[in-house]
Design an enzyme around this catalytic site. Structure first.
Site, PDB file in Angstrom:
ATOM      1  N   GLN A 168       0.836  -1.210   0.000  1.00  0.00           N
ATOM      2  CA  GLN A 168       0.000   0.000   0.000  1.00  0.00           C
ATOM      3  C   GLN A 168       0.869   1.258   0.000  1.00  0.00           C
ATOM      4  O   GLN A 168       1.582   1.514   0.967  1.00  0.00           O
ATOM      5  CB  GLN A 168      -0.886  -0.006   1.250  1.00  0.00           C
ATOM      6  CG  GLN A 168      -1.788   1.209   1.371  1.00  0.00           C
ATOM      7  CD  GLN A 168      -2.359   1.370   2.774  1.00  0.00           C
ATOM      8  OE1 GLN A 168      -1.764   0.898   3.745  1.00  0.00           O
ATOM      9  NE2 GLN A 168      -3.503   2.024   2.883  1.00  0.00           N
ATOM     10  N   GLY A 169       0.755   2.036  -1.044  1.00  0.00           N
ATOM     11  CA  GLY A 169       1.589   3.234  -1.144  1.00  0.00           C
ATOM     12  C   GLY A 169       0.780   4.512  -0.987  1.00  0.00           C
ATOM     13  O   GLY A 169       0.465   5.194  -1.966  1.00  0.00           O
ATOM     14  N   TYR A 170       0.431   4.805   0.243  1.00  0.00           N
ATOM     15  CA  TYR A 170      -0.317   6.033   0.529  1.00  0.00           C
ATOM     16  C   TYR A 170       0.594   7.095   1.139  1.00  0.00           C
ATOM     17  O   TYR A 170       0.788   8.168   0.598  1.00  0.00           O
ATOM     18  CB  TYR A 170      -1.436   5.747   1.526  1.00  0.00           C
ATOM     19  CG  TYR A 170      -2.685   5.119   0.953  1.00  0.00           C
ATOM     20  CD1 TYR A 170      -2.680   4.476  -0.272  1.00  0.00           C
ATOM     21  CD2 TYR A 170      -3.887   5.169   1.663  1.00  0.00           C
ATOM     22  CE1 TYR A 170      -3.839   3.900  -0.782  1.00  0.00           C
ATOM     23  CE2 TYR A 170      -5.049   4.593   1.160  1.00  0.00           C
ATOM     24  CZ  TYR A 170      -5.027   3.959  -0.060  1.00  0.00           C
ATOM     25  OH  TYR A 170      -6.154   3.398  -0.552  1.00  0.00           O
ATOM     26  N   GLU A 204     -13.277  -1.009   5.914  1.00  0.00           N
ATOM     27  CA  GLU A 204     -12.569  -1.891   6.820  1.00  0.00           C
ATOM     28  C   GLU A 204     -13.197  -1.839   8.202  1.00  0.00           C
ATOM     29  O   GLU A 204     -12.929  -0.933   8.966  1.00  0.00           O
ATOM     30  CB  GLU A 204     -11.100  -1.446   6.882  1.00  0.00           C
ATOM     31  CG  GLU A 204     -10.210  -2.395   7.608  1.00  0.00           C
ATOM     32  CD  GLU A 204     -10.588  -3.845   7.404  1.00  0.00           C
ATOM     33  OE1 GLU A 204     -10.738  -4.531   8.417  1.00  0.00           O
ATOM     34  OE2 GLU A 204     -10.789  -4.293   6.249  1.00  0.00           O
ATOM     35  N   GLU A 227      -5.506   9.524  17.562  1.00  0.00           N
ATOM     36  CA  GLU A 227      -5.952  10.921  17.680  1.00  0.00           C
ATOM     37  C   GLU A 227      -6.886  11.261  16.516  1.00  0.00           C
ATOM     38  O   GLU A 227      -7.929  11.892  16.712  1.00  0.00           O
ATOM     39  CB  GLU A 227      -4.752  11.882  17.672  1.00  0.00           C
ATOM     40  CG  GLU A 227      -3.948  11.899  18.966  1.00  0.00           C
ATOM     41  CD  GLU A 227      -2.993  10.725  19.081  1.00  0.00           C
ATOM     42  OE1 GLU A 227      -2.791  10.012  18.072  1.00  0.00           O
ATOM     43  OE2 GLU A 227      -2.459  10.497  20.182  1.00  0.00           O
TER      44      GLU A 227
HETATM   45  C1  FAD Z   1       4.430   0.130  11.239  1.00  0.00           C
HETATM   46  C2  FAD Z   1       3.753   1.021  10.281  1.00  0.00           C
HETATM   47  C3  FAD Z   1       3.278   0.495   9.087  1.00  0.00           C
HETATM   48  C4  FAD Z   1       2.685   1.320   8.139  1.00  0.00           C
HETATM   49  N1  FAD Z   1       2.299   0.789   6.927  1.00  0.00           N
HETATM   50  C5  FAD Z   1       1.866   1.634   5.951  1.00  0.00           C
HETATM   51  C6  FAD Z   1       1.606   1.153   4.644  1.00  0.00           C
HETATM   52  O1  FAD Z   1       1.751  -0.037   4.366  1.00  0.00           O
HETATM   53  N2  FAD Z   1       1.234   2.015   3.684  1.00  0.00           N
HETATM   54  C7  FAD Z   1       1.056   3.350   3.952  1.00  0.00           C
HETATM   55  O2  FAD Z   1       0.700   4.081   3.041  1.00  0.00           O
HETATM   56  N3  FAD Z   1       1.296   3.853   5.188  1.00  0.00           N
HETATM   57  C8  FAD Z   1       1.698   3.019   6.185  1.00  0.00           C
HETATM   58  N4  FAD Z   1       1.973   3.526   7.447  1.00  0.00           N
HETATM   59  C9  FAD Z   1       1.881   4.975   7.649  1.00  0.00           C
HETATM   60  C10 FAD Z   1       0.782   5.421   8.608  1.00  0.00           C
HETATM   61  O3  FAD Z   1      -0.440   5.415   7.989  1.00  0.00           O
HETATM   62  C11 FAD Z   1       1.184   6.824   9.107  1.00  0.00           C
HETATM   63  O4  FAD Z   1       2.257   6.639   9.983  1.00  0.00           O
HETATM   64  C12 FAD Z   1       0.062   7.546   9.810  1.00  0.00           C
HETATM   65  O5  FAD Z   1      -0.861   7.991   8.895  1.00  0.00           O
HETATM   66  C13 FAD Z   1       0.559   8.738  10.634  1.00  0.00           C
HETATM   67  O6  FAD Z   1       1.280   9.620   9.851  1.00  0.00           O
HETATM   68  P1  FAD Z   1       2.711  10.155  10.299  1.00  0.00           P
HETATM   69  O7  FAD Z   1       3.518   8.978  10.689  1.00  0.00           O
HETATM   70  O8  FAD Z   1       3.228  11.020   9.238  1.00  0.00           O
HETATM   71  O9  FAD Z   1       2.419  10.981  11.607  1.00  0.00           O
HETATM   72  P2  FAD Z   1       1.824  12.472  11.680  1.00  0.00           P
HETATM   73  O10 FAD Z   1       0.648  12.569  10.819  1.00  0.00           O
HETATM   74  O11 FAD Z   1       2.930  13.422  11.490  1.00  0.00           O
HETATM   75  O12 FAD Z   1       1.333  12.508  13.191  1.00  0.00           O
HETATM   76  C14 FAD Z   1       2.195  12.758  14.295  1.00  0.00           C
HETATM   77  C15 FAD Z   1       1.332  12.853  15.537  1.00  0.00           C
HETATM   78  O13 FAD Z   1       0.418  13.942  15.398  1.00  0.00           O
HETATM   79  C16 FAD Z   1      -0.911  13.507  15.595  1.00  0.00           C
HETATM   80  N5  FAD Z   1      -1.816  14.278  14.772  1.00  0.00           N
HETATM   81  C17 FAD Z   1      -1.725  14.511  13.448  1.00  0.00           C
HETATM   82  N6  FAD Z   1      -2.757  15.243  13.040  1.00  0.00           N
HETATM   83  C18 FAD Z   1      -3.540  15.483  14.106  1.00  0.00           C
HETATM   84  C19 FAD Z   1      -4.769  16.191  14.330  1.00  0.00           C
HETATM   85  N7  FAD Z   1      -5.391  16.805  13.344  1.00  0.00           N
HETATM   86  N8  FAD Z   1      -5.277  16.230  15.590  1.00  0.00           N
HETATM   87  C20 FAD Z   1      -4.637  15.614  16.604  1.00  0.00           C
HETATM   88  N9  FAD Z   1      -3.496  14.942  16.455  1.00  0.00           N
HETATM   89  C21 FAD Z   1      -2.942  14.869  15.215  1.00  0.00           C
HETATM   90  C22 FAD Z   1      -0.884  12.045  15.235  1.00  0.00           C
HETATM   91  O14 FAD Z   1      -1.947  11.331  15.823  1.00  0.00           O
HETATM   92  C23 FAD Z   1       0.471  11.616  15.750  1.00  0.00           C
HETATM   93  O15 FAD Z   1       0.383  11.342  17.110  1.00  0.00           O
HETATM   94  C24 FAD Z   1       2.538   2.697   8.399  1.00  0.00           C
HETATM   95  C25 FAD Z   1       2.988   3.207   9.618  1.00  0.00           C
HETATM   96  C26 FAD Z   1       3.597   2.393  10.551  1.00  0.00           C
HETATM   97  C27 FAD Z   1       4.071   2.985  11.836  1.00  0.00           C
END
Ligand code: FAD
Ligand code: FAD
Lengths: 403, 395, 375
Positions: B124-126, B242, B382
């Site tokens: 999954q490349g999101y 989901e 969150e």
């Molecule tokens: C082990 C693992 C596997 C993953 N696998 C995939 C995958 O296969 N494909 C894919 O596409 N992605 C994948 N992801 C990515 C995952 O979807 C993102 O990590 C997630 O969307 C959070 O984005 P970020 O890491 O950039 O954190 P950020 O969005 O930068 O968030 C940092 C912190 O800020 C908080 N935050 C952000 N916005 C708000 C808001 N509006 N209000 C309150 N709090 C907020 C968050 O909850 C978090 O605590 C994976 C992540 C992990 C850790």
């Protein structure tokens, strides 16, 4: 680093203890012990405060020139903790702790002469008129109007949550004297005689169901109340600055001794209650819960000692510190009172309206039982008033973390 | 109201249980997820495929099982209770519904069989470095050049991309006012020139996620799913789709069972830890919370079987489900006491290796560290709370 | 009452802070952790040269006459750098026992090489069946013609792979969990009958399982008397807790600073994520937990020299606070960093891991709540 108090401080502590032992008589102890909300009857408070006054200790925070106790920061700290340890009430804060420092700092000589001696001697009872129905956390939005009518202000509006206003002779109010861009800029600090025509007090009955003049809070209505100009403190439209100055006095008392006393009382209660054939105080789960609370109190105490030793070294208690003490202290108050509800079990049910008056009757279940649940209910206030805990968080986020 | 299963349901449960017991590869039992090879991941998948049970949630015409909501629930429960390695979600649960809902006939024919058989591994490349919670901020660009898109950009946190044959991506096809409106859903062959996969090692030492770089990667325009610039709708559809299993109730039950077993073996002052009042109290609390979650899930399933579409309750299930998973792993780590500390890398487990501490302790702490991810991914907790605040509470 | 540091202590802090900043950045630490040995002898030698290894010992033993507060300052700064070198087991635990309770002969035989950095020590006290209870000892010490013969197993002995010498708790008499009959022995790790299985730990350290099979030690290897070992051990562990709290406070400070900084710079939805009130208030809770941990760390270190009852209660209360705060701050730091918090590349995860294991070390929250209640 060292935790020991100096010899003089220990001597002072002994003096405080001796005084409390004598002045906080059994009658007062009994009344305070049966309070749902930490208030006794009016007469009892006045009696107690006059004893403190006679000892010269009514006003630990005041400078000596106005009759303050002249305590060092450490002595203030010790004094406060000893009161808590004994379960003795602090002075009602509205006069001695809140309005007096404002009058001293910003009031006219005339006002100082007129008000301070009576405050010190508890000849008059003050209450605090800040909050309004539309203005709680956002105090600056307050609407109560004071119109300039030459020699007096004409006041209209309403204050709410006014603690003990039913006993009060005077109220200090934040009122709006100008409509300005920034709401903070049009606020003034006004002293109002509660006997003035047009002032009306209505009780608000809180969860602990204290009533019949024992209610904790009230709504105060002002209808065309004429307040002489000489009752304005400081300058017109500068009230917000004075209020902020005052807020610093509202927090910063140590919590841990009072918390420990509260916990000890619950432990004592648990020793009298049987569960599975043994005193509840020997039950592992109870011990765990009580210990968890106790370690948190110890943590609180260590933090207080640390902060107050900084204060006595001449540093100011910063916004982070007082907000932290308030937040964590009130959380603990609530958690401790909640353990009380768990401990008392079924005997939490019987309801006694006037626990102060019933002091000499036997309680259902066990002595003191009828204050436990109301006490818990009442303690929910602690995270709401004096700047709610959410507001304290926001203060720390801004002032300390720079967020 | 009634929480009894019918006779038919009970019979179905027996059938599922028997099949799993007979056919599940025994060497996979008890294997930690972090230590699975590509073959390990696919072994059970392929057996289920042969049986016709690999994609219970699909419509029958594409190879679904035609089970009722209850049957699907039972299947999940039995699988979890046995501790099977479930087929990975990326193809079966995420991409396939998109394909059979929005895809062209050709895509349905080309993509679905490979997903079902397990012959094609999808990732999954999101997410991108600048687009995590705020997915619409994504920047990976796809520019049409003749009948091909030229893709440039950078995906991150791509789970198991190191094994993947294909990746489904959200890409930016138009840069406009509303960021959500210029996004498209594109399928990309991982073997295309210009794709570079780089591992990201996680705090538990595992290689689970990757960065995927796209440098002038040419993708046939026919690999676009649905309409151009309408990818956001698809992504949102996918998120809402989901629901079943998102809470992980059955797997958490199994994990609690294992926790109990560990606590029976560990000694505390000479008696099994499970007999310690403190510890059994914590397990009891967990179990009660899990029961509350289970009945919440059953309630939503009941609504679903009446045909009501999934709503924001999936956020609730996700938040509570992951919190419970995290607490279980934390308590499991706590249970093993001092033996939470050793870190045994694969390379140490050779011929001369003597187990360090009880076997149950192995990996407990890494699993705890790893499970911190569950409150971050799949829409952080969150973000889920924000969704509930908006959608349910109207805030 | 006074919570301020002396000028010397402030100088000490600045010195250690500067050293860690200049010589122990995160990359260096990673290299050290991933090296074969898992620690840096050069760094250890530099600690010796800076006087850190001598800091807590009395002058007449070649030390600098510092106390618990000095150790606290050193450990807090080492905590900021996630230093893995065995200051805690060698200097605080074993050095502490030797300097407080060793015979003059033992002190002059062992302290000089400890202070000079030549000899590394580990405290072998925990046993597989004993969980966190140091009294639960099956390792036996039998007196035999003027010497003792030790048999038993010790588990997860911190820093043991690097150690030259061990202090081992063993039972000379009494049942498995009796308070009496415990003795502490100095054991050469190379002595015949000592075998070890070394391994890395999840928090970047090294530890060993140690088996003692008919290990013979002379009677002058006994520290104190044969009956009082438990009180020496408990005291040492409480000093260890004092130091460990300081280390943890160093970690917490780094995590909180990193998290606030990250939330100020990381943008999502067009704004820094630090502008979301949920995250702000979470960070405030982290801040308060940190501040209260600092208070408890000061408190416990000021009470270590008081009576055993006072010391025990203080240590257990501090350990509970550090355990809870460490868990909360660690978990939320990872959470607020999002995916980045999960990576090995960022230091955040490593502080989190160490804080996690600090709760386990010397007994976890449950253990210390019970101990607090029993005292
Ligand atoms: C082990 C693992 C596997 C993953 N696998 C995939 C995958 O296969 N494909 C894919 O596409 N992605 C994948 N992801 C990515 C995952 O979807 C993102 O990590 C997630 O969307 C959070 O984005 P970020 O890491 O950039 O954190 P950020 O969005 O930068 O968030 C940092 C912190 O800020 C908080 N935050 C952000 N916005 C708000 C808001 N509006 N209000 C309150 N709090 C907020 C968050 O909850 C978090 O605590 C994976 C992540 C992990 C850790
Ligand atoms: C027992 C009691 C005695 C009192 N005595 C007095 C008295 O003597 N004199 C007097 O003037 N006042 C008194 N007060 C009033 C007290 O100061 C107010 O209740 C307080 O300021 C909160 O205001 P509010 O009740 O209007 O709640 P609101 O301000 O409406 O707050 C409601 C909720 O929203 C939260 N909230 C508000 N703003 C924010 C924000 N920016 N971010 C996050 N959360 C927010 C609050 O924390 C609270 O949980 C008393 C109150 C009580 C309960």
């Amino acid at each position: 680093m060292d935790l020991a108090f100096s010899e003089q401080d220990l001597a002072f502590r002994d003096e405080v203890r001796a005084f409390i032992k004598e002045a906080f008589t059994e009658d007062l102890q009994r009344e305070m012990g049966r309070s749902k909300n930490n208030y006794m009857n009016k007469d009892a408070h006045i009696l107690w405060q006059k004893r403190l006054f006679e000892k010269g200790w009514a006003a630990p925070n005041w400078p000596t020139e106005h009759g303050g106790a002249g305590f060092t920061p450490t002595q203030k700290f010790i004094f406060s903790r000893e009161l808590d340890t004994a379960g003795a009430p602090h002075t009602i804060p509205f006069g001695l702790v809140m309005v007096a420092p404002v009058i001293m700092a910003f009031g006219s000589d005339e006002q100082k002469k007129r008000f301070l001696p009576d405050i010190l001697a508890t000849n008059v009872w003050w209450c605090q008129g800040y909050s309004e129905p539309g203005s709680g956390s956002d105090l600056a939005s307050l609407q109560m109007k004071a119109e300039d009518k030459g020699d007096h202000y004409l006041c209209n509006g309403s204050k709410i949550w006014t603690s003990m206003a039913q006993h009060a002779d005077w109220i200090f109010c934040l009122v709006r004297t100008a409509k300005t861009e920034k709401p903070q800029q049009g606020i003034s600090f006004l002293l109002i005689d509660m006997n003035a025509p047009g002032v009306r007090v209505e009780p608000i009955i809180t969860l602990d169901a204290s009533r019949n003049n024992q209610q904790e809070v009230n709504q105060v209505f002002f209808e065309d109340v004429k307040v002489p100009k000489e009752n304005l403190v400081g300058e017109e439209n500068k009230g917000w600055t004075y209020a902020k100055y005052l807020l610093e006095f509202e927090r910063g008392n140590p919590y841990s001794s009072g918390l420990m006393r509260g916990l000890e009382q619950i432990k004592a209660l648990a020793a009298e209650i049987m569960a599975d054939g043994a005193p509840l105080s020997t039950d592992a789960d109870f011990i765990r819960q009580a210990t968890e609370l106790e370690t948190r109190i110890v943590v609180m105490e260590a933090t207080e000692l640390r902060i107050f030793s900084e204060v006595s070294a001449g540093q100011n208690i910063g916004p982070g510190s007082s907000s932290m003490l308030k937040t964590r202290g009130t959380e603990l108050q609530q958690d401790i009172s909640q353990l009380g509800v768990e401990v008392i079990g079924n005997y939490g049910f019987p309801f006694v309206e006037d626990t102060l008056a019933s002091a000499n009757q036997a309680d259902i279940g066990m002595d003191g039982a009828p204050t436990i649940v109301p006490g818990y209910l009442n303690r929910r206030k602690a995270t709401i008033y004096a700047g709610s805990n959410e507001i304290q968080h926001s203060i720390i986020a801004k002032a300390v973390l720079g967020l | 109201m009634d929480v009894e299963f019918t006779k038919e349901d009970m019979a179905f449960r027996e059938e599922v249980r028997a099949f799993i017991e007979e056919n599940y590869p025994k060497h996979l039992l008890g294997k930690e997820r972090g230590n699975l090879s590509k073959e390990d991941f696919l072994a059970w998948h392929k057996i289920l495929y042969k049986k016709g049970w690999v994609a219970p949630s699909w419509p029958e015409e594409f190879g679904g099982t035609g089970w009722s909501v209850t049957q699907k629930y039972i299947f999940n429960e039995e699988s979890a209770a046995y501790g099977t390695i479930a087929p990975l979600p990326f193809g079966i649960q995420m991409l396939a519904p998109v394909i059979y809902t929005f895809g062209s006939q050709e895509q349905k024919e080309n993509v679905l069989p490979g997903i079902a058989s397990g012959d094609v591994w999808w990732c999954q490349g999101y997410s991108e470095p600048g687009a995590g919670s705020d997915l619409a901020a994504l920047k990976t660009k796809a520019v049409l050049d003749g009948d091909e898109y030229v893709v440039n950009g950078h995906k991150i946190w791509t789970t198991l991309a190191q094994h993947a044959d294909w990746i489904f991506c959200l890409v930016r096809t138009t840069t406009g006012e509303k960021r959500q409106e210029g996004i498209s859903f594109l399928l990309i062959d991982m073997n295309t020139a210009g794709i570079d996969v780089r591992p990201i090692i996680m705090i538990d030492g595992g290689h689970e996620v990757n960065e995927v770089f796209f440098d002038d990667v040419r993708v046939p325009a026919s690999h676009l799913v649905g309409d151009v610039d309408k990818g956001w709708t698809i992504a949102k559809f996918l998120l809402g789709n989901e629901r079943s299993g998102i809470a992980g109730v059955a797997r958490s039950k199994k994990a609690i069972e294992r926790l109990r077993e560990i606590a029976r073996g560990e000694l505390d002052d000479g008696a099994p830890l499970i007999e310690s009042g403190d510890f059994s109290r914590k397990i009891a609390e967990l179990e009660i919370d899990l029961t509350a979650l289970e009945y919440t899930e059953l309630r939503t399933l009941a609504a679903e079987s009446k045909g009501q579409g999934p709503g924001p309750e999936s956020s609730l299930l996700k938040v509570k489900g992951t919190e419970i998973q995290q607490r279980i792993t934390e308590l499991t780590m706590e249970a093993v006491g001092n033996y939470a500390s050793p870190w045994v890398p694969e390379t140490m487990i050779g011929d001369n290796y003597m187990a360090i501490g009880p076997e149950a302790a192995y990996g407990a702490t890494q699993t705890y560290f790893n499970t911190r991810k569950t409150s971050i991914y799949g829409g952080s907790n969150e973000i889920q709370r924000n969704i509930i605040a908006k959608m349910v509470l109207g805030l | 009452m006074d919570f301020s540091f002396t000028e010397e202590q402030t100088l000490l802090r600045n010195m250690v802070q500067g050293f860690v900043r200049d010589n122990y950045d995160f990359d260096t630490r990673t290299k050290i952790v991933n090296s074969d040995t898992g620690m840096s002898k050069e760094i250890w030698q530099q600690f010796a040269e800076l006087g850190l290894l001598a800091a807590p010992f009395p002058e007449d033993m070649g030390g600098l006459d510092g106390g618990a507060i000095d150790i606290m300052v050193i450990m807090e700064e080492m905590g900021r750098g996630l230093v893995v070198e065995p200051y805690l087991p060698t200097i605080v635990l074993c050095g502490g026992i030797l300097s407080r309770h060793g015979s003059p002969q033992q002190q002059s035989a062992h302290l000089p090489s400890m202070v000079s950095g030549e000899a590394i020590w580990a405290l072998a006290y925990s046993e597989p069946q004993g969980r966190f209870n140091p009294t639960d000892i099956t390792t036996s010490a039998k007196e035999q013609g003027g010497s003792y013969v030790l048999n038993g197993q010790k588990c997860v002995v911190m820093g043991a792979p690097w150690a030259d010498k061990l202090i081992v708790s063993a039972r000379v008499s009494g049942g498995q969990r009796d308070k009496d009959g415990v003795a502490l022995f100095i054991v050469d790790k190379s002595a015949s009958g000592v075998s070890t299985q070394d391994y890395p730990t999840v928090d970047g350290g090294r530890a060993s399982e140690i088996t003692l099979e008919n290990v013979e030690v002379a009677s002058d290897a006994l520290i104190g008397t044969a009956n009082t070992g438990l009180s020496l051990l408990e005291e040492a562990l409480d000093y260890g807790i004092g130091a460990l709290c300081a280390e943890a406070v160093g970690h917490m400070k780094m995590l909180n600073d990193a998290t606030v900084e990250y939330c100020k710079t990381r943008k999502q939805f067009g704004v820094p994520i630090g502008s979301f009130q949920v995250l702000q208030h979470r960070m405030v809770d982290m801040f308060m937990d940190y501040e209260q941990s600092v208070s408890m760390t000061y408190m416990v270190n000021m009470k270590l020299d008081e009576s055993a009852d006072v010391r025990r209660k203080a240590a257990s209360a501090a350990k509970v606070q550090i355990g809870k705060a460490g868990r909360f701050i660690g978990q939320e730091s990872v959470q607020l960093h999002g995916g980045m918090g999960m990576t090995e590349e960022l230091s955040v995860g490593h502080y989190f891991k160490r804080l996690t294991m600090i709760d386990t070390l010397f007994g976890n929250i449950d253990y210390h709540l019970k101990r607090f209640a029993q005292n």
